[in-house]
Each structure stands twice: as structure tokens, then as C-alpha cells.
Write an enzyme that holds these catalytic residues in place. Structure first.
Site: not given
Ligand code: NAD
Length: 494
Positions: A147-149, A173-174, A176, A227, A248, A282, A382
Site C-alpha cells: 500500500a502507498p502513503w 506491507k504499508p 514505510e 505508482s 491500482e 490518485c 502524475e
Molecule cells: P510507490 O509506488 O512509491 O510505493 C507504493 C508502495 O510500494 C510502498 O509501500 C513502497 O514501499 C512499495 N514499493 C516500492 N518499491 C517496491 C518494490 N520494488 N517492490 C515492492 N514494493 C515496493 O507509491 P507511493 O509514492 O507510496 O504512492 C503514490 C502513488 O500511489 C501514486 O502514483 C498514486 O497515484 C498511487 N495510488 C493509486 C491509487 C489507486 O487506487 N489507483 C490509490 C492511491 C495511490
């Protein structure tokens, strides 16, 4: 120190040598610190989820529903506490966390408590006259979720609830940098009577804990929100184990204003829809396309309202707009705006970090950008910040074509008082959600998910069960005949 691992109903420290910190982005204070989870902790959590699966997946649906109903009651009782922790770890205004994030999450729990008892399939029938067909929807196994932050509690809910309501067990894994409400939730799941091991949480980095989780041989399905670039990596890792994948990903929602729109509604909708959660949403409105006759009035109206938005301490109920999630994210947003200036876009309002007391936080002023080209970086990529770009269009065909002109397809809105224009827009805009005369509202009963590089699969609603269940066809012979007519393909004498 906070414990970064919740596995098998027990909380413990992570075994990584890396120390993680939760930093309040409003003022830079450290809210919590912890030893991160490492691959060994992922093994422990997956083993707990695997052990819990046989019992949970065969429990009568009413048992799962009853535990979820108890969870909703526990969360109601702790709503104010959840909202405050969410605000401290993300910087989001307390009005948002207490009126949107927390009640929305509780409503999700209530929805899935009911949904757990209503898994549907096609009616049983004798399609060929010789067999009765039955559809079973079965839990998949251990789900690894990431999940993202931006909405830590809500995103944890969207991952956990459909998975466990359908009988799966989960390791979440939320992000961090915002793990606190997810850890609270995992403990409350056990307090609600959800058996230990059904919901497990590991707080570690994406590279260490995230990749270990996605690649783990005992994880049958991977559900990721984040992302698009990281989603691609997750999908690549899941391929080796031929795992079910649910993604997502990012968005770049268009906001299309036709020349007969209610201007006041469109302007207010654009301001609220672009600034919600400081634009770190998002589905946030990011690209407003306004038909030429309304263009100047729309730009002036948004600029006027942007100027009145109050940035400040997120814990103050009077604050409208909080900081970005981190200083790094604030720099990223500033980078987009500075590059846009460089290629000739005009910043109507904002375009800078505020000074004074707010300088110690990751704040960035609401920013309205015009005169950017459709193919420029600020229109196509984005940003995830409080930035709205406005572009004009002439014909309806052009407006709809511009709305569809990015790699994303998560959400969109169309603004018009003409029902036929509204109907055309909802049909032709390629996105998982199209609002007409609004932008942002979501409900537990309806699905959320993307088209294109915004990913695939649905969160919330009964449609989410399509991701979290396997469909099994059971075919029962009803003739009792030893020699079936179709055996003629092998035996000539039949
Ligand atoms: P991110 O992709 O950087 O990180 C998301 C999660 O992935 C975090 O828990 C991170 O620790 C983990 N992660 C990072 N690298 C990884 C890897 N190599 N393997 C496995 N896990 C890994 O995204 P973010 O910056 O936390 O969140 C913002 C993004 O989330 C934006 O792009 C937003 O649009 C998207 N988002 C989408 C939705 C949706 O429903 N489509 C909802 C909320 C956020």
C-alpha cells in the site's frame, strides 16, 4: 521504538538493521521510529498467514461477517484516535482524516461484513442436460498486499477487507513512512475476534520487504496500490510464480468543462477536487479542459478560491490544506512547476513554498498553471501535489480527445447542464470512474480501479471479489450411465 512486524497475532521488532522513522511533515518532528522488517520477517508473516488459511477459508461466512461487524464497532470507539494518528503521520488536515478517511474506512468494514455473506455465482443448471453445473467461489490463499502513503488507513482497508471477507489471509506491507494506523488496525482485527494470522503486517522498504513479499513462493496473489513504475516491477516479480496480480496505479484525472456548465459548481469542484489531500490523491483533478467561452472566467474563479485556502497546522480544524507527505515530495512538485516555467507555461497563482512558520514543514501553495502544451511533462505526468493545469478547447470532440490523451485512465469528470453531452462524456472518456457534475466522491458499494497504465482490477464493492476469489466449476453427472454418448470420440461401438 515501535514494533514493525505484526505476525500471527504478535507484535515484534523488525530484524533489519535499517531504522525507519515516521516524520510529521507539518513540522519535521519524529512521530515514531522502528527497526524495519526484513525478508526473514516476511517469511514469518507469510508462514502465519499460511497456517491461518485452512481455518479461516472454511469458516462459515457468518463468522467472518460477525468479526468484521465487531471490528467496525471497535473502530467507531477509536475514531478520534485513528484520525489524529493519521494526521500526524501524513500531515493531512484533521477535518479530512476525521470526516473522510476514518468514517470511510469504517463504512468499508461494515460493507464487507455484509458482503462476506453474499458471494454470488451463476445459478446452478443442467446446461447439456446430462450434468448439473455448480459455481464455487473459493479463497485464493495468502495474499501479499502493498500500500502507498497517501491514504494509509483507507488503502489498508481496501487491501485487507475484500481479501479476508472472501476467506483469504493476508500479509500487508504499508508504506514505510506511514505505517502507524495499519499496525493499529492489525491489532484491532485480533481484538475483534479475527483469528491470529489472518491479518499480518510487515513494515519495511519496498526493495527489502516489498520484493520479498511479492516473490514469496507461499504468496498466491499480489495486490498492489502505488505508482505505475513500481507496479510494473511488482508485476514482473509476480510473473515468475504465475501469481494473480491486482494493480491500482497512478492517475492524471481530466476535468472537462463544457460551455454550458454551471460555472460556480465547476470552479468549486475544481478547487476541492484538485486540493483534496494536498493533491496527493490518485483521482484528484489535475488537468482541467475548459471550453473557450468559459475559459477566462474559470481560470479567474479558481485563482480567486485558491488564494483563500488556509494552509497551516493540520491538527487545527480551521486548516484547509496540509503539507505534502515529505520535503522530498515538496521538491518533486516544485520541480514540475519550475520546469513548466522553463518551457513557457504561466503560473497564475502559487508556484512556491510559503515562508514564515510554514517553512519548517513540507508545504507548497495551491498552484494554477496555464499556457502549458498538451504534450508537456506537467500535463502528461502524475505530479501528486496541489497543482491544477488549465487548457482551453473549442469543440466537444476536441475536449474529449484531450481528456483521453494520457497513458492513465483512473478517473475523470465532465461538467455540463446538457444531459446528452453528459451521456456522451461518460461513454467516451476511458477511465475506471467518470463523474458528471462532481469529482471525487466514492462509495463502498461501487468499484474503484483503472484503465490503461492506471492498472487493472477493482477495489471496494462486490466486484472486488472477482480479484480475491477463484471460480471453480463443479460438474456432476446426473445420468448414472457408464457409457456416455461423448465416448464415441474414442469407442466406435458406442
Ligand atoms: P510507490 O509506488 O512509491 O510505493 C507504493 C508502495 O510500494 C510502498 O509501500 C513502497 O514501499 C512499495 N514499493 C516500492 N518499491 C517496491 C518494490 N520494488 N517492490 C515492492 N514494493 C515496493 O507509491 P507511493 O509514492 O507510496 O504512492 C503514490 C502513488 O500511489 C501514486 O502514483 C498514486 O497515484 C498511487 N495510488 C493509486 C491509487 C489507486 O487506487 N489507483 C490509490 C492511491 C495511490
Amino acid at each position: 521504538m515501535t514494533n514493525a512486524v505484526f505476525a500471527g497475532g504478535t507484535s515484534r521488532a523488525g530484524s533489519s538493521t535499517t531504522v525507519g522513522e515516521v516524520v510529521n511533515p507539518a513540522d519535521g518532528t519524529i512521530v515514531a521510529s522502528f527497526a524495519m522488517a526484513a525478508a526473514a520477517d516476511v517469511d514469518t508473516a507469510v508462514a502465519a498467514a499460511k497456517d491461518a488459511f485452512p481455518g479461516w477459508s472454511t469458516a462459515p461466512p457468518v463468522e467472518r461477517a460477525t468479526a468484521l461487524t465487531r471490528l467496525a464497532a471497535i473502530l467507531e470507539g477509536r475514531a478520534a484516535e485513528y484520525a489524529l494518528v493519521e494526521t500526524r503521520q501524513t500531515g493531512k488536515p484533521i477535518r479530512l482524516s476525521s470526516e473522510f478517511d476514518v468514517p470511510g474506512s469504517i463504512d468499508n468494514v461494515s460493507f464487507f461484513a455484509g458482503a462476506a455473506r453474499n458471494l454470488e455465482g451463476k445459478a446452478s443448471a443442467e446446461w447439456d442436460g446430462a450434468h448439473t453445473s455448480i459455481i464455487r467461489r473459493e479463497a485464493i490463499g495468502v495474499v501479499g498486499s502493498i500500500a502507498p502513503w497517501n491514504y494509509p488507513l483507507q488503502m489498508s482497508m481496501w487491501k485487507i477487507l475484500p481479501a479476508i471477507a472472501a476467506g483469504n489471509t493476508i500479509v500487508l506491507k504499508p508504506a514505510e513512512i506511514t505505517p502507524l494506523t495499519s499496525l493499529m488496525l492489525a491489532e484491532d482485527c485480533v481484538a475483534a475476534g479475527i483469528p491470529a494470522g489472518v491479518v499480518n503486517v510487515v513494515v519495511g522498504t519496498g526493495l527489502e520487504a516489498g520484493e520479498a513479499l511479492v516473490s514469496h513462493p507461499d504468496v498466491s496473489m499480489v495486490s498492489f496500490t502505488g505508482s505505475t513504475p513500481v507496479g510494473k516491477r511488482v508485476m514482473e516479480l509476480a510473473t515468475a510464480g504465475v501469481k494473480r496480480v491486482h494493480l491500482e496505479l497512478g492517475g492524471k484525472a481530466p476535468f472537462v468543462v463544457f460551455d454550458d456548465a454551471d460555472l460556480e459548481a465547476a470552479v468549486h469542484g475544481a478547487v476541492a477536487g484538485s486540493l483534496i489531500n494536498t493533491g496527493q490523491d490518485c483521482t484528484a483533478a489535475t488537468r482541467a479542459y475548459v471550453q473557450r467561452p468559459l475559459y477566462d472566467a474559470f481560470v479567474a474563479g479558481v485563482a480567486d478560491l485558491y488564494a483563500g485556502v488556509r494552509m497551516g497546522n493540520p491538527e487545527d480544524p480551521a486548516t484547509d490544506l496540509g503539507p505534502l507527505i515529505s520535503a522530498r515530495q515538496a521538491e518533486r512538485v516544485a520541480g514540475f512547476v519550475d520546469r513548466a516555467r522553463g518551457y513557457g507555461a504561466r503560473i497564475v497563482t502559487g508556484g512556491m513554498a510559503p515562508g514564515g512558520e510554514l517553512a519548517k514543514g513540507a508545504f507548497y501553495s495551491p498552484t494554477l498553471v496555464v499556457d502549458a502544451a498538451q504534450d508537456s511533462d506537467i500535463v502528461q505526468n502524475e505530479i501528486f501535489g496541489p497543482v491544477l493545469v488549465v487548457l482551453p478547447f473549442d469543440t466537444d470532440d476536441e475536449g474529449l480527445a484531450l481528456a483521453n490523451d494520457t497513458v492513465y485512465g483512473l478517473a475523470a469528470s465532465a461538467w455540463t447542464t446538457d444531459i446528452f453531452r453528459g451521456l456522451r462524456a461518460q461513454r467516451e472518456i476511458r477511465a475506471g470512474c467518470v463523474w458528471v457534475n462532481d469529482h471525487i466522491p466514492i462509495v463502498s458499494e461501487m468499484p474503484h480501479g483503472g484503465y490503461g497504465q492506471s492498472g487493472f482490477g477493482k477495489d471496494m464493492s462486490m466486484y472486488s471479489f472477482d480479484e480475491y476469489t477463484n471460480i471453480k466449476h463443479v460438474s456432476l453427472d446426473i445420468t448414472g450411465e457408464a457409457r456416455k454418448p461423448w465416448h464415441r470420440t474414442i469407442f466406435t461401438d458406442h
